[in-house]
Design a protein around this motif. Structure first.
Motif, PDB file in Angstrom:
ATOM      1  N   ASP A   1      -2.412   0.548  -4.366  1.00 61.90           N
ATOM      2  CA  ASP A   1      -1.909  -0.771  -4.004  1.00 61.90           C
ATOM      3  C   ASP A   1      -1.222  -1.381  -5.215  1.00 61.90           C
ATOM      4  O   ASP A   1      -1.768  -1.328  -6.335  1.00 61.90           O
ATOM      5  CB  ASP A   1      -3.048  -1.682  -3.544  1.00 61.90           C
ATOM      6  N   VAL A   2      -0.041  -1.933  -5.007  1.00 64.31           N
ATOM      7  CA  VAL A   2       0.715  -2.541  -6.091  1.00 64.31           C
ATOM      8  C   VAL A   2       1.307  -3.858  -5.623  1.00 64.31           C
ATOM      9  O   VAL A   2       1.441  -4.107  -4.428  1.00 64.31           O
ATOM     10  CB  VAL A   2       1.851  -1.617  -6.596  1.00 64.31           C
ATOM     11  N   THR A   3       1.698  -4.672  -6.568  1.00 63.54           N
ATOM     12  CA  THR A   3       2.431  -5.904  -6.295  1.00 63.54           C
ATOM     13  C   THR A   3       3.850  -5.697  -6.805  1.00 63.54           C
ATOM     14  O   THR A   3       4.047  -5.287  -7.950  1.00 63.54           O
ATOM     15  CB  THR A   3       1.771  -7.097  -7.007  1.00 63.54           C
TER      16      THR A   3
ATOM     17  N   MET B   1       7.412   1.589  -4.920  1.00 65.30           N
ATOM     18  CA  MET B   1       7.358   3.035  -5.160  1.00 65.30           C
ATOM     19  C   MET B   1       7.443   3.332  -6.649  1.00 65.30           C
ATOM     20  O   MET B   1       6.699   4.170  -7.169  1.00 65.30           O
ATOM     21  CB  MET B   1       8.492   3.739  -4.407  1.00 65.30           C
ATOM     22  N   ASP B   2       8.334   2.651  -7.349  1.00 62.78           N
ATOM     23  CA  ASP B   2       8.455   2.840  -8.792  1.00 62.78           C
ATOM     24  C   ASP B   2       7.155   2.482  -9.506  1.00 62.78           C
ATOM     25  O   ASP B   2       6.700   3.209 -10.393  1.00 62.78           O
ATOM     26  CB  ASP B   2       9.606   1.994  -9.355  1.00 62.78           C
ATOM     27  N   ALA B   3       6.545   1.367  -9.118  1.00 65.11           N
ATOM     28  CA  ALA B   3       5.293   0.938  -9.740  1.00 65.11           C
ATOM     29  C   ALA B   3       4.176   1.950  -9.471  1.00 65.11           C
ATOM     30  O   ALA B   3       3.373   2.250 -10.357  1.00 65.11           O
ATOM     31  CB  ALA B   3       4.899  -0.443  -9.223  1.00 65.11           C
TER      32      ALA B   3
ATOM     33  N   LEU C   1       1.970   4.056 -12.246  1.00 62.15           N
ATOM     34  CA  LEU C   1       0.505   4.084 -12.263  1.00 62.15           C
ATOM     35  C   LEU C   1      -0.018   5.512 -12.209  1.00 62.15           C
ATOM     36  O   LEU C   1      -0.963   5.869 -12.912  1.00 62.15           O
ATOM     37  CB  LEU C   1      -0.055   3.282 -11.088  1.00 62.15           C
ATOM     38  N   PHE C   2       0.592   6.359 -11.374  1.00 63.72           N
ATOM     39  CA  PHE C   2       0.171   7.758 -11.282  1.00 63.72           C
ATOM     40  C   PHE C   2       0.343   8.463 -12.618  1.00 63.72           C
ATOM     41  O   PHE C   2      -0.567   9.140 -13.100  1.00 63.72           O
ATOM     42  CB  PHE C   2       0.973   8.487 -10.203  1.00 63.72           C
TER      43      PHE C   2
ATOM     44  N   HIS D   1       0.893  -1.164   0.000  1.00 67.87           N
ATOM     45  CA  HIS D   1       0.000   0.000   0.000  1.00 67.87           C
ATOM     46  C   HIS D   1       0.930   1.213   0.000  1.00 67.87           C
ATOM     47  O   HIS D   1       1.667   1.432   0.960  1.00 67.87           O
ATOM     48  CB  HIS D   1      -0.886  -0.013   1.244  1.00 67.87           C
ATOM     49  N   VAL D   2       0.943   1.958  -1.097  1.00 70.63           N
ATOM     50  CA  VAL D   2       1.925   3.017  -1.299  1.00 70.63           C
ATOM     51  C   VAL D   2       1.249   4.382  -1.270  1.00 70.63           C
ATOM     52  O   VAL D   2       0.228   4.592  -1.928  1.00 70.63           O
ATOM     53  CB  VAL D   2       2.653   2.842  -2.652  1.00 70.63           C
ATOM     54  N   THR D   3       1.829   5.306  -0.525  1.00 66.47           N
ATOM     55  CA  THR D   3       1.394   6.701  -0.523  1.00 66.47           C
ATOM     56  C   THR D   3       2.565   7.550  -1.004  1.00 66.47           C
ATOM     57  O   THR D   3       3.642   7.506  -0.411  1.00 66.47           O
ATOM     58  CB  THR D   3       0.983   7.164   0.885  1.00 66.47           C
ATOM     59  N   LEU D   4       2.358   8.276  -2.081  1.00 70.51           N
ATOM     60  CA  LEU D   4       3.360   9.191  -2.603  1.00 70.51           C
ATOM     61  C   LEU D   4       2.885  10.617  -2.365  1.00 70.51           C
ATOM     62  O   LEU D   4       1.703  10.905  -2.479  1.00 70.51           O
ATOM     63  CB  LEU D   4       3.554   8.982  -4.111  1.00 70.51           C
TER      64      LEU D   4
END
Length: 59
Positions: free
Chosen positions: A22-24, A32-34, A38-39, A5-8
């Motif tokens: 959310d990424v795998t 973070m790169d993924a 996506l963003f 679960h990533v917050t940038l």
């Protein structure tokens, strides 16, 4: 591979922008790169979007 679960946060001249997704990925750095990819895809392909939540505080 694990789910993350990533917050940038991007600090812009007039405020901050958060992207939460959310990424795998194989590692936290890869996650973070993924999330950044996506963003970028969402922003470049978005024809219409709006904020769905807000919190307003009087200063």
């Amino acid at each position: 591979m694990a789910k993350y679960h990533v917050t940038l946060k991007a600090s812009l001249s007039d405020g901050d922008l958060y992207w939460v997704t959310d990424v795998t990925a194989e590692s936290e750095d890869s996650a973070m790169d993924a999330a950044e990819v996506l963003f970028t895809q969402q922003i470049s392909n978005a024809t219409e979007w709006a904020f769905s939540e807000a919190d307003v505080e009087r200063l």
